[in-house]
Motif scaffolding. Structure first.
Motif, PDB file in Angstrom:
ATOM      1  N   ILE A  24       0.861  -1.191   0.000  1.00 38.57           N
ATOM      2  CA  ILE A  24       0.000   0.000   0.000  1.00 38.57           C
ATOM      3  C   ILE A  24       0.897   1.241   0.000  1.00 38.57           C
ATOM      4  CG2 ILE A  24      -1.719   1.285   1.351  1.00 38.57           C
ATOM      5  CD1 ILE A  24      -2.659  -1.481   2.419  1.00 38.57           C
ATOM      6  N   HIS A  25       0.607   2.195  -0.874  1.00 45.92           N
ATOM      7  CA  HIS A  25       1.482   3.357  -1.036  1.00 45.92           C
ATOM      8  C   HIS A  25       1.042   4.570  -0.222  1.00 45.92           C
ATOM      9  CE1 HIS A  25       3.596   1.235  -4.189  1.00 45.92           C
ATOM     10  NE2 HIS A  25       2.451   1.031  -4.827  1.00 45.92           N
ATOM     11  N   LEU A  26      -0.227   4.610   0.147  1.00 49.66           N
ATOM     12  CA  LEU A  26      -0.754   5.757   0.883  1.00 49.66           C
ATOM     13  C   LEU A  26      -1.825   5.255   1.844  1.00 49.66           C
ATOM     14  CD1 LEU A  26      -0.936   8.881   1.249  1.00 49.66           C
ATOM     15  CD2 LEU A  26      -2.693   8.861  -0.529  1.00 49.66           C
ATOM     16  N   PHE A  27      -1.736   5.635   3.114  1.00 46.39           N
ATOM     17  CA  PHE A  27      -2.696   5.138   4.093  1.00 46.39           C
ATOM     18  C   PHE A  27      -2.965   6.192   5.157  1.00 46.39           C
ATOM     19  CE2 PHE A  27       1.189   4.589   6.341  1.00 46.39           C
ATOM     20  CZ  PHE A  27       0.909   4.399   7.698  1.00 46.39           C
ATOM     21  N   SER A  28      -3.999   5.935   5.945  1.00 45.41           N
ATOM     22  CA  SER A  28      -4.357   6.819   7.039  1.00 45.41           C
ATOM     23  C   SER A  28      -4.815   5.995   8.227  1.00 45.41           C
ATOM     24  CB  SER A  28      -5.482   7.772   6.612  1.00 45.41           C
ATOM     25  OG  SER A  28      -5.828   8.648   7.674  1.00 45.41           O
ATOM     26  N   VAL A  29      -4.514   6.475   9.421  1.00 47.37           N
ATOM     27  CA  VAL A  29      -5.041   5.896  10.653  1.00 47.37           C
ATOM     28  C   VAL A  29      -6.193   6.791  11.103  1.00 47.37           C
ATOM     29  CG1 VAL A  29      -4.570   5.481  13.102  1.00 47.37           C
ATOM     30  CG2 VAL A  29      -2.901   4.796  11.369  1.00 47.37           C
ATOM     31  N   THR A  30      -7.385   6.195  11.228  1.00 51.08           N
ATOM     32  CA  THR A  30      -8.580   6.974  11.572  1.00 51.08           C
ATOM     33  C   THR A  30      -9.226   6.408  12.830  1.00 51.08           C
ATOM     34  OG1 THR A  30      -9.923   5.604  10.099  1.00 51.08           O
ATOM     35  CG2 THR A  30      -9.025   7.638   9.178  1.00 51.08           C
ATOM     36  N   ASP A  31      -8.490   6.410  13.917  1.00 55.20           N
ATOM     37  CA  ASP A  31      -9.042   5.882  15.161  1.00 55.20           C
ATOM     38  C   ASP A  31     -10.224   6.718  15.626  1.00 55.20           C
ATOM     39  OD1 ASP A  31      -7.647   3.499  16.015  1.00 55.20           O
ATOM     40  OD2 ASP A  31      -5.849   4.739  16.097  1.00 55.20           O
ATOM     41  N   HIS A  32     -11.145   6.064  16.316  1.00 57.15           N
ATOM     42  CA  HIS A  32     -12.359   6.741  16.776  1.00 57.15           C
ATOM     43  C   HIS A  32     -12.025   7.808  17.815  1.00 57.15           C
ATOM     44  CE1 HIS A  32     -15.203   4.139  14.718  1.00 57.15           C
ATOM     45  NE2 HIS A  32     -14.465   3.105  15.084  1.00 57.15           N
ATOM     46  N   ASP A  33     -12.456   9.038  17.523  1.00 58.43           N
ATOM     47  CA  ASP A  33     -12.380  10.143  18.489  1.00 58.43           C
ATOM     48  C   ASP A  33     -10.970  10.354  19.033  1.00 58.43           C
ATOM     49  OD1 ASP A  33     -15.215  10.347  18.263  1.00 58.43           O
ATOM     50  OD2 ASP A  33     -15.426   8.719  19.698  1.00 58.43           O
ATOM     51  N   ALA A 265     -12.696  12.213 -10.407  1.00 57.59           N
ATOM     52  CA  ALA A 265     -12.106  13.551 -10.253  1.00 57.59           C
ATOM     53  C   ALA A 265     -12.111  13.998  -8.801  1.00 57.59           C
ATOM     54  CB  ALA A 265     -12.879  14.546 -11.124  1.00 57.59           C
ATOM     55  N   GLY A 266     -13.170  13.647  -8.058  1.00 60.33           N
ATOM     56  CA  GLY A 266     -13.254  14.045  -6.654  1.00 60.33           C
ATOM     57  C   GLY A 266     -12.141  13.471  -5.799  1.00 60.33           C
ATOM     58  N   MET A 267     -11.656  12.285  -6.142  1.00 54.46           N
ATOM     59  CA  MET A 267     -10.547  11.694  -5.409  1.00 54.46           C
ATOM     60  C   MET A 267      -9.226  12.360  -5.786  1.00 54.46           C
ATOM     61  SD  MET A 267      -9.361   7.723  -5.025  1.00 54.46           S
ATOM     62  CE  MET A 267     -10.595   7.441  -3.747  1.00 54.46           C
ATOM     63  N   LEU A 268      -9.052  12.661  -7.047  1.00 51.67           N
ATOM     64  CA  LEU A 268      -7.819  13.335  -7.480  1.00 51.67           C
ATOM     65  C   LEU A 268      -7.722  14.722  -6.860  1.00 51.67           C
ATOM     66  CD1 LEU A 268      -7.791  12.262 -11.250  1.00 51.67           C
ATOM     67  CD2 LEU A 268      -6.615  11.193  -9.319  1.00 51.67           C
ATOM     68  N   ARG A 269      -8.860  15.403  -6.755  1.00 56.42           N
ATOM     69  CA  ARG A 269      -8.865  16.721  -6.108  1.00 56.42           C
ATOM     70  C   ARG A 269      -8.534  16.590  -4.618  1.00 56.42           C
ATOM     71  NH1 ARG A 269     -13.150  19.143  -5.400  1.00 56.42           N
ATOM     72  NH2 ARG A 269     -14.753  17.674  -6.104  1.00 56.42           N
ATOM     73  N   PHE A 270      -9.049  15.536  -3.999  1.00 57.37           N
ATOM     74  CA  PHE A 270      -8.755  15.290  -2.587  1.00 57.37           C
ATOM     75  C   PHE A 270      -7.254  15.097  -2.381  1.00 57.37           C
ATOM     76  CE2 PHE A 270      -7.931  12.145   0.784  1.00 57.37           C
ATOM     77  CZ  PHE A 270      -8.452  12.807   1.883  1.00 57.37           C
ATOM     78  N   LEU A 271      -6.631  14.290  -3.243  1.00 58.53           N
ATOM     79  CA  LEU A 271      -5.202  14.028  -3.116  1.00 58.53           C
ATOM     80  C   LEU A 271      -4.368  15.272  -3.352  1.00 58.53           C
ATOM     81  CD1 LEU A 271      -5.050  10.537  -4.854  1.00 58.53           C
ATOM     82  CD2 LEU A 271      -4.884  11.005  -2.413  1.00 58.53           C
ATOM     83  N   ASP A 272      -4.868  16.167  -4.174  1.00 60.56           N
ATOM     84  CA  ASP A 272      -4.171  17.440  -4.408  1.00 60.56           C
ATOM     85  C   ASP A 272      -4.298  18.374  -3.194  1.00 60.56           C
ATOM     86  OD1 ASP A 272      -3.227  16.817  -6.906  1.00 60.56           O
ATOM     87  OD2 ASP A 272      -4.926  17.716  -7.970  1.00 60.56           O
ATOM     88  N   GLU A 273      -5.415  18.246  -2.486  1.00 61.11           N
ATOM     89  CA  GLU A 273      -5.741  19.200  -1.418  1.00 61.11           C
ATOM     90  C   GLU A 273      -5.217  18.783  -0.058  1.00 61.11           C
ATOM     91  OE1 GLU A 273      -7.550  22.739   0.000  1.00 61.11           O
ATOM     92  OE2 GLU A 273      -7.388  22.013  -2.068  1.00 61.11           O
ATOM     93  N   VAL A 274      -5.247  17.476   0.245  1.00 64.04           N
ATOM     94  CA  VAL A 274      -4.914  17.012   1.586  1.00 64.04           C
ATOM     95  C   VAL A 274      -3.406  16.986   1.794  1.00 64.04           C
ATOM     96  CG1 VAL A 274      -4.723  14.539   1.074  1.00 64.04           C
ATOM     97  CG2 VAL A 274      -5.623  15.288   3.303  1.00 64.04           C
ATOM     98  N   GLU A 275      -2.979  17.156   3.038  1.00 55.49           N
ATOM     99  CA  GLU A 275      -1.554  17.092   3.363  1.00 55.49           C
ATOM    100  C   GLU A 275      -1.110  15.631   3.433  1.00 55.49           C
ATOM    101  OE1 GLU A 275       1.719  18.670   6.640  1.00 55.49           O
ATOM    102  OE2 GLU A 275      -0.399  18.614   7.184  1.00 55.49           O
ATOM    103  N   ILE A 276      -0.151  15.260   2.596  1.00 53.65           N
ATOM    104  CA  ILE A 276       0.394  13.906   2.570  1.00 53.65           C
ATOM    105  C   ILE A 276       1.784  13.953   3.169  1.00 53.65           C
ATOM    106  CG2 ILE A 276       1.136  12.006   1.093  1.00 53.65           C
ATOM    107  CD1 ILE A 276      -1.073  12.809  -0.886  1.00 53.65           C
ATOM    108  N   LEU A 277       2.011  13.125   4.166  1.00 57.05           N
ATOM    109  CA  LEU A 277       3.264  13.147   4.916  1.00 57.05           C
ATOM    110  C   LEU A 277       4.160  11.980   4.499  1.00 57.05           C
ATOM    111  CD1 LEU A 277       1.697  13.828   8.424  1.00 57.05           C
ATOM    112  CD2 LEU A 277       2.683  15.492   6.859  1.00 57.05           C
ATOM    113  N   SER A 278       5.446  12.244   4.396  1.00 58.60           N
ATOM    114  CA  SER A 278       6.416  11.208   4.087  1.00 58.60           C
ATOM    115  C   SER A 278       7.668  11.436   4.919  1.00 58.60           C
ATOM    116  CB  SER A 278       6.770  11.235   2.584  1.00 58.60           C
ATOM    117  OG  SER A 278       7.237  12.506   2.207  1.00 58.60           O
ATOM    118  N   ALA A 279       8.513  10.407   4.989  1.00 61.79           N
ATOM    119  CA  ALA A 279       9.726  10.496   5.814  1.00 61.79           C
ATOM    120  C   ALA A 279      10.717  11.483   5.211  1.00 61.79           C
ATOM    121  CB  ALA A 279      10.366   9.128   5.945  1.00 61.79           C
TER     122      ALA A 279
END
Length: 279
Positions: A24-33, A265-279
């Protein structure tokens, strides 16, 4: 994806290893609250990837039902999101204590002081954690039985974060609020058609900006319906597996999005807008 910070069974470091092994190349941790994972995952990131998006999943409720509101790319030091996290944590602790008292009073289910102390020391204890204890003590054969037959008999009102509070907290800290699995409501409730659109329009009034259209449990028909709504209202699109480790029968990374080259297109716009973190 969920970790031991909420109701998952994988620690942050184990989850990262599994994500990497799965390719997996891109992921998120979305723990509850909880936003702890958004902070504490950073030291595990490696130059070779995968990349990471900070996430959270607020469990919300109001007079019309339940909602799970995802927040992506927020500032973890943001005052507004931390205020909602603190409120949500307080509600979770109150509900956990009430459920423990209920199953003792109604069914005589008791646990050792050490087990109760450990349960209440968790960041976000919930029904799955109580259910696991019930299985351990032989009060139930499985998690579903424990929750459906016993724990859910306790009705709790007024102890939920409202969706407008979660959305405002995410936006106020620079994040993108997204409605998780839009067709799922309370319990077995299925929200489709005009009802889903009506629900979405109400959340858009609060500031929701995206829909989770790719999801491990969606049928092709449900996925198409949500994608059509996202296109109609020019919303961001996200994908999520809702992986919980052994607490749910969901495969890591299974989100029904097999080919990113065909992402809407909505996903591509999301990827352009959101902050993506890398090492």
């Amino acid at each position: 994806m969920h970790t031991t910070i909420s109701d998952g069974t994988d620690s942050l470091d184990l989850l990262y290893k599994k994500v990497k092994q799965a390719g997996i190349h891109l992921f998120s941790v979305t723990d509850h609250d909880a936003i702890r994972g958004g902070k504490e995952m950073i030291p595990f990131l490696e130059p070779s990837g995968p990349d990471f998006i900070r996430g959270i999943e607020f469990s919300c409720k109001d007079e019309l039902g339940k909602y799970h509101i995802l927040g992506y790319g927020y500032d973890p030091e943001g005052e507004s999101i931390n205020a909602v996290v603190s409120k949500g944590h307080g509600f979770r602790m109150k509900k956990t204590q009430a459920r423990l008292e209920f199953i003792e009073d109604e069914f005589g289910f008791v646990f050792s002081p050490d087990d109760v102390k450990e349960l209440l020391s968790l960041d976000n204890p919930g029904k799955p954690h109580i259910a696991n204890l019930m299985i351990k003590y032989g009060y139930a054969d499985n998690r579903k039985e424990a929750i459906d037959k016993y724990i859910n008999q306790k009705r709790l009102r007024g102890v939920y974060v409202r969706p407008e509070e979660a959305i405002a907290g995410i936006i106020g800290s620079g994040g993108i609020p997204v409605l998780a699995h839009p067709s799922y409501g309370s319990g077995e409730e299925l929200i489709i058609g005009a009802e889903m659109e009506e629900r979405l329009l109400r959340l858009m009034d609060f500031g929701i900006l995206g829909l989770e259209a790719f999801y491990s449990g969606f049928t092709p028909k449900t996925q198409t319906e949500i994608l059509d709504l996202a296109e109609k209202y020019n919303l961001f699109v996200t994908a999520g597996s809702d992986y919980h480790g052994s607490n749910k029968m969901v495969i890591l990374g299974d989100n029904n999005l097999d080919d990113l080259s065909r992402a809407p297109a909505g996903m591509l716009r999301f990827l352009d807008e959101v902050e993506i973190l890398s090492a």
